[in-house]
Design an enzyme around this catalytic site. Structure first.
Site, PDB file in Angstrom:
ATOM      1  N   HIS A  82       0.884  -1.168  -0.018  1.00 57.83           N
ATOM      2  CA  HIS A  82       0.120  -0.046   0.003  1.00 57.83           C
ATOM      3  C   HIS A  82       0.692   1.124   0.150  1.00 57.83           C
ATOM      4  CE1 HIS A  82       0.742   0.746   4.184  1.00 57.83           C
ATOM      5  NE2 HIS A  82       0.601  -0.528   4.513  1.00 57.83           N
ATOM      6  N   CYS A 100       3.229  -4.715   6.907  1.00 59.31           N
ATOM      7  CA  CYS A 100       2.595  -4.222   5.414  1.00 59.31           C
ATOM      8  C   CYS A 100       3.978  -3.695   4.585  1.00 59.31           C
ATOM      9  CB  CYS A 100       1.505  -3.713   5.413  1.00 59.31           C
ATOM     10  SG  CYS A 100      -0.090  -3.987   5.818  1.00 59.31           S
TER      11      CYS A 100
END
Length: 246
Positions: free
Chosen positions: A206, A222
């Protein structure tokens, strides 16, 4: 007669001195402090009084005080925080050049279109034909949140909403940081401009609203890119893309 004149002169001198004294205190001079005394306590003066600090030049004095310990010490040179306390990290607001997107030589057996993430060196490679790859700088999981594996992109989202996992909410609450149960997508959202979800895991590739963290181990697992870079990658890959994290 002479005595009268002397008495008058004496009285005049007394009154002049008093007048000068009154004038001296009527307009107070600024508070003058040596730079080495300008410590944080100076802020306790409060009100509108602001002390004036003069930088006094170092002048070699003549006579008995020009040798040994009586010489004025030179002013201390300012040091960066890292030199004073090596344990304090220096926050860099400018991305280092190696983390900018670029085409690099990359020999691999993986098919073109595959994403390979080198978490140790903080790079994401999008494999291309001809032994090349498009390389992006990334932020990865902080100590204790490292992971490796092979997954596929199962979903893509533009300006994604963020729902922090309950484990993260509890972990941050223990530190005194209280996360929202949900945050709408937008520039202030920590997932940034785009998100690509990996399999059935909680991990994503992301964007980020903190681009200065790229190149560091800062996330809860992440993989993050600058917003402009994640938009570029998002347009180049599809759902079903193979992602290798190592």
């Amino acid at each position: 007669m002479i005595k009268s004149l002397l008495l008058a002169a004496a009285m005049l001198g007394v009154f002049s001195t008093a007048a000068l004294g009154d004038d001296r205190y009527a307009t107070r001079p600024p508070v003058v402090l040596s730079p080495d005394l300008a410590a944080p306590w100076i802020m306790q003066l409060g009100g509108k009084v602001r002390p004036v600090v003069y930088q006094r030049p170092v002048v070699a004095q003549r006579g008995l005080f020009t040798s040994g310990a009586f010489r004025r010490a030179p002013a201390a040179t300012a040091q960066p925080v890292s030199a004073i306390n090596p344990g304090v990290p220096v926050i860099r607001r400018q991305l280092e050049p190696q983390y900018l997107p670029q085409i690099v030589a990359y020999e691999t057996k993986e098919r073109p279109g595959t994403i390979v993430i080198d978490t140790n060196n903080r790079f994401l490679y999008l494999v291309m034909d001809g032994g090349k790859a498009r390389r992006y700088g990334v932020g990865v999981g902080k100590p204790g949140f490292e992971w490796a594996g092979v997954h596929k992109i199962t979903r893509k989202s533009e300006w994604p909403d963020w729902t922090p996992p309950s484990e993260m909410i509890g972990r941050e609450a223990a530190k005194g940081h209280y996360l929202p149960a949900r945050m709408d997508g937008g520039p202030g959202n920590p997932l940034g401009a785009r998100a690509m979800y990996l399999g059935s895991t909680l991990y994503r590739i992301h964007g980020t609203n903190a681009p200065w963290t790229i190149g560091n181990a800062v996330s809860s697992g992440c993989i993050r890119l600058r917003n402009e870079d994640v938009v570029d990658l998002y347009e180049r890959v599809n759902v079903g893309t193979r992602v290798i994290v190592m």
